[in-house]
Design an enzyme around this catalytic site. Structure first.
Site, mmCIF file in Angstrom:
data_model
loop_
_atom_site.group_PDB
_atom_site.id
_atom_site.type_symbol
_atom_site.label_atom_id
_atom_site.label_comp_id
_atom_site.label_asym_id
_atom_site.label_seq_id
_atom_site.Cartn_x
_atom_site.Cartn_y
_atom_site.Cartn_z
ATOM 1 N N ASP A 1 -8.801 4.813 -0.018
ATOM 2 C CA ASP A 1 -10.187 4.389 -0.201
ATOM 3 C C ASP A 1 -10.188 2.971 -0.766
ATOM 4 O O ASP A 1 -9.140 2.439 -1.110
ATOM 5 C CB ASP A 1 -10.943 5.354 -1.126
ATOM 6 C CG ASP A 1 -10.167 5.660 -2.392
ATOM 7 O OD1 ASP A 1 -9.465 4.751 -2.911
ATOM 8 O OD2 ASP A 1 -10.236 6.793 -2.870
ATOM 9 N N ASP B 1 -11.845 0.409 -3.621
ATOM 10 C CA ASP B 1 -12.617 0.268 -4.853
ATOM 11 C C ASP B 1 -12.967 -1.191 -5.053
ATOM 12 O O ASP B 1 -12.164 -2.085 -4.778
ATOM 13 C CB ASP B 1 -11.796 0.766 -6.050
ATOM 14 C CG ASP B 1 -11.392 2.227 -5.889
ATOM 15 O OD1 ASP B 1 -12.269 3.051 -5.586
ATOM 16 O OD2 ASP B 1 -10.193 2.536 -6.032
ATOM 17 N N ASP C 1 -4.469 1.007 -15.493
ATOM 18 C CA ASP C 1 -3.267 1.713 -15.938
ATOM 19 C C ASP C 1 -1.968 0.965 -15.608
ATOM 20 O O ASP C 1 -1.297 0.440 -16.490
ATOM 21 C CB ASP C 1 -3.256 3.172 -15.449
ATOM 22 C CG ASP C 1 -3.568 3.339 -13.970
ATOM 23 O OD1 ASP C 1 -3.692 2.326 -13.247
ATOM 24 O OD2 ASP C 1 -3.668 4.497 -13.515
HETATM 25 P P1 ATP Z 1 -5.428 6.271 -4.897
HETATM 26 O O1 ATP Z 1 -6.905 6.053 -4.645
HETATM 27 O O2 ATP Z 1 -4.536 5.813 -3.831
HETATM 28 O O3 ATP Z 1 -5.125 7.625 -5.389
HETATM 29 P P2 ATP Z 1 -5.887 4.344 -6.974
HETATM 30 O O4 ATP Z 1 -4.920 3.475 -7.715
HETATM 31 O O5 ATP Z 1 -6.924 3.662 -6.169
HETATM 32 O O6 ATP Z 1 -5.024 5.335 -6.128
HETATM 33 P P3 ATP Z 1 -8.079 5.633 -8.319
HETATM 34 O O7 ATP Z 1 -8.072 6.889 -9.084
HETATM 35 O O8 ATP Z 1 -8.854 5.516 -7.067
HETATM 36 O O9 ATP Z 1 -6.549 5.293 -8.039
HETATM 37 O O10 ATP Z 1 -8.543 4.503 -9.329
HETATM 38 C C1 ATP Z 1 -8.800 3.177 -8.932
HETATM 39 C C2 ATP Z 1 -8.257 2.206 -9.961
HETATM 40 O O11 ATP Z 1 -8.905 2.449 -11.226
HETATM 41 C C3 ATP Z 1 -6.779 2.332 -10.244
HETATM 42 O O12 ATP Z 1 -6.001 1.610 -9.328
HETATM 43 C C4 ATP Z 1 -6.677 1.756 -11.641
HETATM 44 O O13 ATP Z 1 -6.749 0.360 -11.614
HETATM 45 C C5 ATP Z 1 -7.955 2.263 -12.288
HETATM 46 N N1 ATP Z 1 -7.767 3.559 -12.960
HETATM 47 C C6 ATP Z 1 -8.011 4.790 -12.459
HETATM 48 N N2 ATP Z 1 -7.735 5.738 -13.347
HETATM 49 C C7 ATP Z 1 -7.317 5.131 -14.463
HETATM 50 C C8 ATP Z 1 -6.897 5.587 -15.750
HETATM 51 N N3 ATP Z 1 -6.852 6.872 -16.064
HETATM 52 N N4 ATP Z 1 -6.556 4.648 -16.663
HETATM 53 C C9 ATP Z 1 -6.602 3.345 -16.361
HETATM 54 N N5 ATP Z 1 -6.959 2.870 -15.173
HETATM 55 C C10 ATP Z 1 -7.331 3.726 -14.227
HETATM 56 MG MG MG Z 2 -8.549 4.537 -5.104
#
Ligand code: ATP
Ligand code: MG
Length: 455
Positions: free
Chosen positions: A68, A70, A148
């Site tokens: 996805d 963001d 994170d």
């Molecule tokens: P994917 O969508 O592929 O699972 P993602 O890295 O995009 O991985 P998401 O959960 O969609 O993960 O979150 C988007 C972004 O928000 C992350 O890349 C990170 O920068 C931030 N983020 C999400 N969860 C946390 C957390 N618990 N602590 C700190 N930052 C976070």
């Molecule tokens: Mg994501």
């Protein structure tokens, strides 16, 4: 959904980011979803900052297809809502805008700022998931350092198509390294779910967890007890339905995280001497991974059915030995294990009910006489229960002959089925032989792990 980023030490904030201009990085707009681009351009038009951030940027740099997209912006959620008609604001502790385009949702988060901690009381409240100030907005630099992992903190700026890197994320991407921003132990304490995210990204990306980021994982598993059971369920689905569930399972066990999430299962695995419980879980997860790679459907009912089966089975055997009838024994065993599990991980009813049906059908699959088999094959959960039985047989826990019988029964004509169910009274109820390795020959059918009908 993006999660709160809190309390990074201000020392960690890099004053000047590395900015990689458009010709010097591999991100092309052709690989970004049209809707994400629409959101970015529209925000820019309204004179807001707009960046692609997180997993989308990371995955594009790695040549993977992002799950996805963001967006991060300096527009507040209310301002975002004024720009997009198709927009909903969600979340209380972490307010976000969701811009809807049919089935695609672009998540738009406002830059998070520094929250000043008042000391212990605040920190404790955060550990308990009660975040007081989760909606303090700030600058992009502050936002970057509240994310994170370094590889999740890269921004693709729609204003000039450059990449902005405050946390040496590009270097870590090149090195295949997962590194938390700031002090790892502090970051895990702020939000223990980051421990699970570390495991997930390490497995999904094939990255190594940098030693300082890895070390606290061996020590902080107990912090997961403070996380809301519903959030843990969501996170476990992301972990085990990632297509890398087997690797995830092994890593979770290595760090002692699995035992915190599934204590009853971990107890069985830790003292097992016959091999099959571990074989069963591993095979079940490998099977789910395979299905995901083949774009087949999977369901949490089967997944949790596999993960909790061994403690359920052991309690079932104990109730049987205590004189309960099979149905009642299974009901009691399942209720007991589910109640204990529910306090840790909240499995929604729409999954826990079919999960329990899969279990309760296991003893019923042993009854092959008369009209019962014919009734059982029409049960909505039959296919899943059969797959489950095949898995048990392949792991050396159930009788391979029983699984093979059901394979034949499904393929048989009406006449053949009648013959198959005739000899009942003479048939012995065979207890499976327990094997050391669990490496029995399968009944000749691949278990599918399907639960949803028609999947
Ligand atoms: P994917 O969508 O592929 O699972 P993602 O890295 O995009 O991985 P998401 O959960 O969609 O993960 O979150 C988007 C972004 O928000 C992350 O890349 C990170 O920068 C931030 N983020 C999400 N969860 C946390 C957390 N618990 N602590 C700190 N930052 C976070
Ligand atoms: Mg994501």
């Amino acid at each position: 959904m993006q999660e709160p980023f809190q309390n990074t030490s201000p020392d960690a904030i890099a004053a000047t980011p590395l900015i990689v201009p458009r010709p010097d990085h591999g991100i092309s707009r052709a690989n970004i979803s049209e809707n994400a681009l629409k959101v970015l351009y529209r925000l820019k038009q309204e004179n807001f900052q707009a960046h692609l951030v997180g997993g989308g940027v990371r995955d594009l740099l790695l040549g993977h297809e992002p799950k996805d997209f963001d967006v991060a912006t300096d527009a507040t959620p209310e301002e975002v809502r004024q720009v997009f008609r198709n927009c909903r604001l969600i979340g209380r502790r972490f307010r976000l805008a969701h811009v809807h385009f049919g089935r695609e949702i672009i998540e738009v988060a406002t830059f998070r700022g520094t929250t000043t901690s008042d000391g212990d009381e605040n920190d404790r409240q955060m550990e308990n998931g009660r975040i007081l100030r989760d909606n303090t907005y700030g600058t992009i630099a502050e936002d970057a350092l509240r994310r994170d992992f370094t590889v999740n903190a890269l921004y693709y700026n729609i204003a000039d198509f450059s990449l902005i890197d405050y946390a040496d994320g590009l270097e870590d991407i090149k090195a295949g390294r997962l590194r938390l921003i700031g002090d790892p132990e502090q970051r895990y304490r702020e939000d223990p779910v980051r421990m699970l995210r570390a495991v997930r990204f390490a497995c999904k990306l094939g990255f190594t967890i940098e030693p300082q980021t890895e070390q606290p994982l061996f020590e902080l598993a107990h912090l997961l007890a403070d996380i809301a059971p519903a959030r843990l369920f969501d996170e476990l689905i992301k972990l085990f339905h990632s297509g890398y569930g087997l690797g995830v399972f092994e890593k979770l066990r290595q760090y002692g995280l699995f035992g915190e999430l599934f204590p009853a299962t971990e107890d069985c695995l830790a003292r097992e001497d016959q091999g099959f419980p571990l074989t069963f879980v591993s095979r079940g997860l490998a099977n789910t991974d395979k299905r995901l790679h083949e774009d087949k459907s999977v369901t949490p009912a089967f997944l949790f059915g596999v993960l909790l089966w061994e403690p359920v089975r052991q309690r079932f055997e104990e109730y049987l030995a205590g004189g309960e009838a099979a149905n009642e024994a299974m009901f009691l065993a399942a209720s007991e294990i589910c109640a204990r599990q529910h306090a840790l991980v909240a499995i929604p009813k729409r999954f826990s009910l079919p999960m329990r049906e899969i279990w309760s059908m296991q003893p019923r699959l042993e009854q092959r006489d008369g009209k019962r088999p014919q009734r059982l094959v029409t049960h909505p959960r039959f296919r899943a229960a059969y797959d489950f039985l095949v898995l048990r047989a392949e792991s050396g826990e159930a009788d391979p002959e029983l699984a093979a019988w059901w394979t034949r029964f499904q393929e048989a004509s009406g006449q053949e089925r009648a013959t198959m169910t005739e000899g009942g009274a003479k048939r012995r109820r065979r207890r499976p032989r327990r094997r050391k390795t669990g490496d029995t020959a399968g009944p000749g059918t691949e278990p599918t792990g399907v639960v949803e009908r028609g999947g």
